[in-house]
Every structure is written in C-alpha cells, then in structure tokens.
Design a protein around this motif. Structure first.
Motif, PDB file in Angstrom:
ATOM      1  N   VAL A 144       0.843  -1.172  -0.069  1.00  0.00           N
ATOM      2  CA  VAL A 144      -0.123  -0.055   0.139  1.00  0.00           C
ATOM      3  C   VAL A 144       0.925   1.147   0.096  1.00  0.00           C
ATOM      4  N   GLY A 145       0.757   2.148  -0.987  1.00  0.00           N
ATOM      5  CA  GLY A 145       1.273   3.407  -1.006  1.00  0.00           C
ATOM      6  C   GLY A 145       2.707   3.399  -1.584  1.00  0.00           C
ATOM      7  N   SER A 146       2.988   2.221  -2.102  1.00  0.00           N
ATOM      8  CA  SER A 146       4.217   2.174  -2.723  1.00  0.00           C
ATOM      9  C   SER A 146       4.358   2.675  -3.998  1.00  0.00           C
ATOM     10  N   ILE A 147       3.342   2.907  -4.884  1.00  0.00           N
ATOM     11  CA  ILE A 147       3.243   3.505  -6.167  1.00  0.00           C
ATOM     12  C   ILE A 147       2.253   4.746  -6.059  1.00  0.00           C
ATOM     13  N   LYS A 148       1.235   4.930  -5.645  1.00  0.00           N
ATOM     14  CA  LYS A 148       0.428   6.016  -5.656  1.00  0.00           C
ATOM     15  C   LYS A 148      -0.006   6.608  -4.356  1.00  0.00           C
ATOM     16  N   PRO A 149       0.846   6.970  -3.760  1.00  0.00           N
ATOM     17  CA  PRO A 149       0.426   7.583  -2.328  1.00  0.00           C
ATOM     18  C   PRO A 149      -0.403   8.699  -2.329  1.00  0.00           C
ATOM     19  N   TYR A 150      -0.361   9.782  -3.599  1.00  0.00           N
ATOM     20  CA  TYR A 150      -1.094  10.910  -3.648  1.00  0.00           C
ATOM     21  C   TYR A 150      -2.542  10.247  -3.871  1.00  0.00           C
TER      22      TYR A 150
END
Length: 425
Positions: free
Chosen positions: A292-298
C-alpha cells in the motif's frame, strides 16, 4: 512467539527523546493551524486495519512461488503472526479468514488463541474461484453465475457455510469475490450470467444474520480475459441495491483499469450509503497487489480525503478496512507493517485538510487554492504524529525496525523451520 510490552519498551526507550522532539515540533505547528492534536491522536489510534489470513505467507505469481522460512503452517500460527503485527503497531486488531483455506478445527481453541494476542475476527471470505478436493461440481465455467443449477447451488451452499463459520467466531460480514466471467465472445450470455449471479447472491443474502453485511467485490479482468460478471463498481452497486440494506460494495484498490478515479467512486458510494469496505494494496498496471502506498501515495491520500469528508457529510456506515496484497518478494510481515503504516499516514494527512477552506475555494472556483490546500496536507510529514499515536497505544515507535531488531523472522524460522508453507497459497 509472542511480543510482550517489555520487548516494546526496551526497543522504544532509546528512541523516545527524539520521538518527543519531533512530535512536539509537529504538534506545535498543527495547533497553530487550529487543529486539535489529542483528537487527531485518538482518531489515528481508533483506525484498525484487519490482516487477511492468506497474507501471512509468501505470495507468488502464476509463474511460481518462492516460500520464505518460518511461514505459518496452521491457522493458530497465522493468528499468532497477526498478534505479533498488532503488538508492534497497535493498528491491526483483527484477522480476516479465507474459507476453506482456514477453517478452525476447534472454534473455542481458536478464539482463545486470538483473545490471548488481542485479536478479533473481521469479515469472512468465501472461495468459489477454485475447486476443492472431492468437490462434487466444478467451478471451471463459473460459480454463482454458472449456467448449471447444481454448480450455482453448490456455490450458494458454500457461502452459507462460510456465514455459519463466521457466526461461531464473532464475524459480522461476508465478502464475496467472483472469478466468474468468460474468456471468449459468445461463451456466455451477459444478461443471463448477471441474473444468475443476482439470484445466487439473493439466496446467500437470505442467510445473513440481521447484524451482518454482505460485501460485494468487483474486478474488471482476470482470471477471465474477455468479460467479468461483476466487472466494476457500478455492477457491484447495482447488485447491492437490489439485494437490500445489508449489502454493500467492497472496493479493492487494485481492481481497476489504469488511471481510474477511485476517489470519485468512493465519494459516490458514500453518498449512496453503499461503501462497505476496502481491500488495500497498490498497483502499477492492474491487480498487482503491491505494498500500500508504494506506487500511488497521492491517490491513497485523495481517497482518504473523500472518506474523511464523507464521515461527516454522509450517512454511510463505517467501512471495513483490510489489506489484500501478494508478498512474493518481501517478508510478508514486513510488507504488512509497511502497508498499515502507509494507510495510517494517508488517513492522518486527510485529517489535516481544512475542509472549510477547501469548500470556500471550490465555491469561488479558486482552483489553485484548492490544490494548495490539499497538497499542504499531503506534504506534511505526519510520521511523528502517527508514531506517537502508536507509542501511546503501547506499540513500537518504528514497527518495521522493531520487527528486525527483535529478530522476529529469525525466531519464527527457529520455531517452525525454513521449509514451512502457509496454507492456501
């Protein structure tokens, strides 16, 4: 292996001075903006993310699986591993079982194990995407959507049995994910497949206790390559609406075509009171099930921005929160600790959004100001705040580092061996 409060205190002790310095600095800044820091800490502590029973072992791809040492070979060991995660982060107080991979042999004994490590039971998950040993009918051509009545009845009965298992454990929700679909044009009738699915779900729905929810998951593709019966949020929403007030849509972040606006889906579902829960992961192309959050944190932050606003602006019930990822390269427990931390950080950043200023900017068509309001919250380093909430709850200031310093994987390998394999994988 069980993590005690002494383990946590010994790890935290040399870090507390620096943690206090960082937290005090951030708290002062937030208070100047009019934010109530004790209230923020409480909200962060209250957010609990369930761990699925299938996530404690090394995952894989259709090309292979490379098992890691010390994997939990039994349901008891899986629950103990969730207990370790929760002891470290104080943010994962429930396990979500996948049936039939993890059927308890002794319910009272399993509940006692869970209670001993502070763990409850979240949604139970049915499995009609693979045949089980000795199964009388095959799901090769679908389950709840199958043209053959006997197959549909078998799939319905399985889901009803899963509900009974959940009732014995104290669960309150059933998650239904279907692999049903077609790989070639003309293979199935779209209308008949959808109607079969609805009729099957309706039979399952009748078996739900009054205080339960049915979470209907969707996926645009795979394992079928031409069509999926419940292919998007709209189809799931349609079915949930037709089924009744106990049925909701479940959003898996990876179950979308590239560039789908998931935050808009979340907003719409909350407006209609039909957002039932999440399976958190991340992806580059599709259902990659990455950390989770490794590619698209925004994007994750924007999703939580809609959630936080929706909590006060809609009547949507509290969603179920759960990880759903495939740990084929990392230590699964390290990946889960990273995922839960990323979720709590995005949630915290969303709590910092000044929604009154945002509404004003929107009403005045001040696009630049709206962007600044969101990005100011997103660019705030909330780690000291999240870590403080965890520390005050009795967890480790840095759960991943504590996991490594305590040598947890090494101890699990010592206890279980280097060749163990988690069930269901």
């Amino acid at each position: 292996m069980k993590i005690s409060s002494d383990h946590i205190q010994d790890y935290n002790a040399p870090l507390e001075k620096e943690q206090k310095r960082q937290f005090d600095f951030l708290a002062e800044s937030l208070e100047k903006k009019g934010l109530n820091v004790p209230s923020l800490l409480q909200k962060i502590q209250d957010l609990q993310i369930a761990i699925p029973s299938w996530a404690l072992g090394t995952g894989g791809t259709r090309f292979g699986r490379f098992s890691g040492g010390g994997e939990p070979a039994t349901l008891t060991q899986k629950i103990q591993d969730v207990g370790i995660i929760h002891a470290l982060n104080k943010s994962s107080n429930a396990v979500s079982l996948h049936i039939p991979w993890d059927i308890p042999e002794d319910y009272e004994a399993i509940k006692a194990v869970a209670q001993s490590v502070g763990i409850g039971f979240d949604a139970v998950n049915s499995n009609t995407f693979q045949d089980q040993t000795g199964q009388s009918q095959s799901y090769k051509f679908g389950s709840l959507a199958n043209d053959t009545l006997a197959v549909r009845e078998l799939a319905v009965q399985h889901n009803l049995e899963v509900i009974e298992i959940g009732k014995k454990l104290g669960s309150k929700a059933l998650t239904v994910w279907l692999a049903d679909g077609s790989s070639f044009p003309g293979q199935n009738s779209f209308r008949k497949s959808l109607d079969n699915t609805f009729q099957s779900l309706r039979e399952i729905y009748k078996g739900l206790p009054e205080d339960w929810k049915m979470l209907v998951e969707y996926k645009p593709y795979e394992p079928n390559f031409y069509s999926t019966v419940i292919q998007d949020w709209g189809t799931s929403f349609l079915l949930a609406n037709k089924l009744g007030p106990k049925a909701f849509t479940l959003v898996d972040l990876g179950h979308h075509l590239p560039n789908t606006n998931i935050e808009q889906i979340v907003s719409t579902l909350m407006t209609e009171g039909k957002l039932g829960g999440f399976h958190f992961n991340d992806s580059k192309y599709g259902d990659d099930d990455l950390t989770v959050g490794s590619i698209k944190p925004y994007q994750l932050f924007l999703i939580f921005t809609e959630l936080v606003a929706g909590f006060t602006e809609t009547q949507n019930p509290n969603p179920a929160w759960m990880i759903d990822a495939s740990h084929n390269l990392k230590d699964p427990m390290e990946d889960l600790l990273q995922s839960v931390q990323a979720i709590k950080m995005s949630f915290t950043q969303a709590l910092l959004v000044d929604n009154e200023q945002l509404k004003s900017a929107q009403e005045n068509h001040d696009v630049a100001a709206a962007q600044e309001i969101l990005q100011d919250a997103f660019r705030t380093d909330v780690r000291p705040l999240v870590n403080e909430a965890i520390r005050q709850s009795g967890g480790a200031i840095n759960a991943l580092e504590a996991y490594r310093k305590l040598g947890i994987r090494e101890q699990l390998i010592k206890e279980r061996g280097s060749k163990t394999k988690a069930t269901g994988l």
